[in-house]
Design a protein around this motif. Structure first.
Motif, PDB file in Angstrom:
ATOM      1  N   VAL A  12      30.966  62.343  41.188  1.00 52.02           N
ATOM      2  CA  VAL A  12      32.094  61.408  41.063  1.00 52.02           C
ATOM      3  C   VAL A  12      32.014  60.749  39.689  1.00 52.02           C
ATOM      4  N   GLY A  13      33.036  60.990  38.866  1.00 54.66           N
ATOM      5  CA  GLY A  13      33.037  60.477  37.482  1.00 54.66           C
ATOM      6  C   GLY A  13      32.671  61.605  36.532  1.00 54.66           C
ATOM      7  N   ALA A  14      33.635  61.997  35.695  1.00 53.02           N
ATOM      8  CA  ALA A  14      33.447  63.176  34.824  1.00 53.02           C
ATOM      9  C   ALA A  14      33.149  62.785  33.384  1.00 53.02           C
ATOM     10  N   MET A  17      27.698  61.372  31.751  1.00 52.61           N
ATOM     11  CA  MET A  17      26.641  61.759  32.691  1.00 52.61           C
ATOM     12  C   MET A  17      27.126  62.730  33.752  1.00 52.61           C
ATOM     13  N   GLY A  18      28.344  62.512  34.255  1.00 51.33           N
ATOM     14  CA  GLY A  18      28.876  63.415  35.280  1.00 51.33           C
ATOM     15  C   GLY A  18      28.909  64.857  34.775  1.00 51.33           C
ATOM     16  N   GLN A  19      29.276  65.022  33.503  1.00 47.29           N
ATOM     17  CA  GLN A  19      29.332  66.377  32.918  1.00 47.29           C
ATOM     18  C   GLN A  19      27.938  67.009  32.913  1.00 47.29           C
ATOM     19  N   ASP A  40      43.857  64.658  32.977  1.00 45.44           N
ATOM     20  CA  ASP A  40      43.567  64.640  31.545  1.00 45.44           C
ATOM     21  C   ASP A  40      42.056  64.472  31.307  1.00 45.44           C
ATOM     22  N   VAL A  41      41.462  63.528  32.040  1.00 44.45           N
ATOM     23  CA  VAL A  41      40.014  63.302  31.919  1.00 44.45           C
ATOM     24  C   VAL A  41      39.255  64.572  32.319  1.00 44.45           C
ATOM     25  N   LEU A  42      39.701  65.208  33.394  1.00 42.79           N
ATOM     26  CA  LEU A  42      39.004  66.406  33.890  1.00 42.79           C
ATOM     27  C   LEU A  42      39.119  67.572  32.906  1.00 42.79           C
ATOM     28  N   THR A 238      23.983  57.204  21.023  1.00 37.70           N
ATOM     29  CA  THR A 238      23.929  58.399  21.880  1.00 37.70           C
ATOM     30  C   THR A 238      24.264  58.049  23.326  1.00 37.70           C
ATOM     31  N   ILE A 239      23.751  56.933  23.802  1.00 35.73           N
ATOM     32  CA  ILE A 239      24.042  56.514  25.190  1.00 35.73           C
ATOM     33  C   ILE A 239      25.543  56.247  25.337  1.00 35.73           C
ATOM     34  N   GLY A 240      26.131  55.648  24.306  1.00 33.25           N
ATOM     35  CA  GLY A 240      27.542  55.211  24.371  1.00 33.25           C
ATOM     36  C   GLY A 240      27.555  53.683  24.403  1.00 33.25           C
ATOM     37  N   GLY A 242      29.885  51.601  25.036  1.00 34.58           N
ATOM     38  CA  GLY A 242      30.597  51.011  26.176  1.00 34.58           C
ATOM     39  C   GLY A 242      29.631  50.783  27.333  1.00 34.58           C
ATOM     40  N   THR A 243      28.834  51.793  27.621  1.00 31.01           N
ATOM     41  CA  THR A 243      27.858  51.687  28.722  1.00 31.01           C
ATOM     42  C   THR A 243      26.800  50.632  28.394  1.00 31.01           C
ATOM     43  N   VAL A 244      26.295  50.660  27.162  1.00 32.58           N
ATOM     44  CA  VAL A 244      25.255  49.684  26.777  1.00 32.58           C
ATOM     45  C   VAL A 244      25.817  48.267  26.875  1.00 32.58           C
TER      46      VAL A 244
HETATM   47  N1  NAD Z   1      25.432  57.248  29.368  1.00 31.60           N
HETATM   48  C1  NAD Z   1      24.154  57.323  29.696  1.00 31.60           C
HETATM   49  O1  NAD Z   1      23.285  57.652  28.868  1.00 31.60           O
HETATM   50  C2  NAD Z   1      23.736  57.055  31.134  1.00 31.60           C
HETATM   51  C3  NAD Z   1      22.465  57.482  31.562  1.00 31.60           C
HETATM   52  C4  NAD Z   1      22.099  57.304  32.910  1.00 31.60           C
HETATM   53  C5  NAD Z   1      22.958  56.661  33.769  1.00 31.60           C
HETATM   54  N2  NAD Z   1      24.178  56.232  33.333  1.00 31.60           N
HETATM   55  C6  NAD Z   1      25.074  55.602  34.314  1.00 31.60           C
HETATM   56  O2  NAD Z   1      26.034  56.563  34.694  1.00 31.60           O
HETATM   57  C7  NAD Z   1      27.252  55.893  35.016  1.00 31.60           C
HETATM   58  C8  NAD Z   1      28.370  56.473  34.172  1.00 31.60           C
HETATM   59  O3  NAD Z   1      28.041  56.356  32.801  1.00 31.60           O
HETATM   60  P1  NAD Z   1      28.720  57.307  31.699  1.00 31.60           P
HETATM   61  O4  NAD Z   1      28.059  56.995  30.422  1.00 31.60           O
HETATM   62  O5  NAD Z   1      28.782  58.708  32.200  1.00 31.60           O
HETATM   63  O6  NAD Z   1      30.207  56.670  31.695  1.00 31.60           O
HETATM   64  P2  NAD Z   1      31.565  57.300  31.106  1.00 31.60           P
HETATM   65  O7  NAD Z   1      32.396  56.136  30.727  1.00 31.60           O
HETATM   66  O8  NAD Z   1      31.279  58.351  30.072  1.00 31.60           O
HETATM   67  O9  NAD Z   1      32.218  58.039  32.382  1.00 31.60           O
HETATM   68  C9  NAD Z   1      32.679  57.363  33.510  1.00 31.60           C
HETATM   69  C10 NAD Z   1      33.732  58.227  34.188  1.00 31.60           C
HETATM   70  O10 NAD Z   1      34.074  57.637  35.448  1.00 31.60           O
HETATM   71  C11 NAD Z   1      35.468  57.819  35.624  1.00 31.60           C
HETATM   72  N3  NAD Z   1      35.975  56.873  36.615  1.00 31.60           N
HETATM   73  C12 NAD Z   1      36.339  55.585  36.468  1.00 31.60           C
HETATM   74  N4  NAD Z   1      36.757  55.077  37.643  1.00 31.60           N
HETATM   75  C13 NAD Z   1      36.647  56.072  38.563  1.00 31.60           C
HETATM   76  C14 NAD Z   1      36.923  56.168  39.949  1.00 31.60           C
HETATM   77  N5  NAD Z   1      37.397  55.140  40.623  1.00 31.60           N
HETATM   78  N6  NAD Z   1      36.709  57.353  40.563  1.00 31.60           N
HETATM   79  C15 NAD Z   1      36.228  58.419  39.869  1.00 31.60           C
HETATM   80  N7  NAD Z   1      35.938  58.384  38.557  1.00 31.60           N
HETATM   81  C16 NAD Z   1      36.152  57.213  37.911  1.00 31.60           C
HETATM   82  C17 NAD Z   1      36.075  57.640  34.239  1.00 31.60           C
HETATM   83  O11 NAD Z   1      37.385  58.206  34.168  1.00 31.60           O
HETATM   84  C18 NAD Z   1      35.046  58.376  33.401  1.00 31.60           C
HETATM   85  O12 NAD Z   1      35.377  59.749  33.253  1.00 31.60           O
HETATM   86  C19 NAD Z   1      27.014  54.407  34.807  1.00 31.60           C
HETATM   87  O13 NAD Z   1      26.645  53.810  36.015  1.00 31.60           O
HETATM   88  C20 NAD Z   1      25.848  54.399  33.823  1.00 31.60           C
HETATM   89  O14 NAD Z   1      25.089  53.218  33.941  1.00 31.60           O
HETATM   90  C21 NAD Z   1      24.602  56.414  32.026  1.00 31.60           C
END
Ligand code: NAD
Length: 291
Positions: A12-14, A17-19, A40-42, A238-240, A242-244
């Protein structure tokens, strides 16, 4: 449920990390469905997964044949019912917000079969913050990944209500995917590695926020002494960002720590300017090819 019964995975979430996680499970032979909120996101995620497959071959992690077959095992959808069908295990990577995670799990609780295991990839939240909202607290725990390009270490973390059999199952599942699970005894924000990392990143941000030294100099101090390729600011890119920023802001508000709040404001200026790191082509540094 035994580990052999886990066949179909829902991501869930592409995003970033989802990728990666979707690709990892697919390359290990699992049927993977990736769910996100828009086509579009997918579409963008599918393109990035194809590029990720190439990079995994380039660094010698998997063969071309393995990644090709993996790509064929990955499907995407914006339809929750389609996503939930026959799913044995969910790994959630939506943005770092406990309410959002609770809502997402709550929705899938109504759609998935009762045995489906729910795992979260949260970086810093605690599963107990959304265990109640998930509708199946006893089948929820964290299965947390780092960057799959650089490490096979994952965290498996229960909350007080997680069934111990679920923890064992998730550990075994991680091992079947070639991962090395660090199993925590109890909930702790930031698990093991991230707990150490966030302290390190906070120190670096404090130095920059106070204007003690320019960002490249702070990174150079670290890389030069430790002989590592990336300093704290390059790591954040690298982490991003927004997430940090979300992680720092959440805990800054929760602890009401003055310096942590100042650090959150510092990093948010970059995010608001669209500089979110490697994936946007610019964060603390500029990147020639955003891909
Ligand atoms: N980026 C990292 O290095 C990293 C590492 C480990 C864990 N995480 C954790 O993983 C999670 C995601 O981080 P990320 O960096 O992949 O974020 P991201 O912003 O790259 O991706 C998040 C995705 O979730 C989707 N999304 C939003 N609302 C949604 C919903 N209701 N249903 C389904 N999808 C939805 C967005 O469209 C987006 O594609 C966070 O909890 C983060 O703390 C991130």
């Amino acid at each position: 449920m035994n580990v052999e019964d886990i066949r179909k995975i829902l991501i869930v979430g592409a995003g970033t990390m989802g990728q990666q996680i979707g690709m990892l499970f697919a390359v290990n032979g699992y049927e993977v469905m990736i769910y996100d909120v828009s086509e579009d996101v997918l579409k963008k995620a599918s393109d990035r997964i194809a590029r990720l497959a190439d990079r995994l071959v380039q660094i010698g992690k998997f063969s071309k044949d393995q990644t090709q077959k993996a790509l064929e095992r990955i499907q995407t959808t914006t339809d929750p019912e389609n996503a939930a069908r026959d799913t044995d295990l969910i790994n959630e990577s939506v943005p770092e917000n406990p309410e959002l995670k609770g809502n997402v799990f709550g929705m899938f609780h109504k759609l998935c079969k009762p045995e489906t295991i729910f795992t979260t990839n949260t970086s810093s939240l605690l599963p107990s913050m959304f265990a109640g909202a998930s509708g199946r607290p006893e089948r929820l725990c964290a299965l947390h990944f780092h960057d799959i390009m650089i490490t096979d270490i994952v965290d498996v973390m229960p909350h007080p209500g997680t069934d111990s059999g679920v923890v064992d199952l998730v550990k075994e599942f991680a091992e079947r995917n070639g991962q090395i699970p660090i199993v925590l005894n109890k909930e702790h924000s930031g698990y093991v590695f991230n707990n150490m990392l966030m302290g390190f990143l906070a120190s670096a941000l404090t130095l920059a926020q106070k204007g003690v030294a320019p960002i490249p100099e702070i990174d150079k101090a670290w890389t030069g002494v430790m002989h590592t390729p990336a300093g704290p600011f390059a790591i954040m890119d690298t982490i991003g960002l927004g997430t940090v920023a979300m992680v720092i802001e959440y805990w800054a508000q929760k602890t009401n720590d003055r310096q942590a709040n100042a650090n959150a404001e510092f990093i948010k200026e970059y995010v608001q300017a669209g500089k979110i790191g490697v994936k946007s082509g610019e964060g603390f540094y500029k990147y020639g090819d955003a891909a």
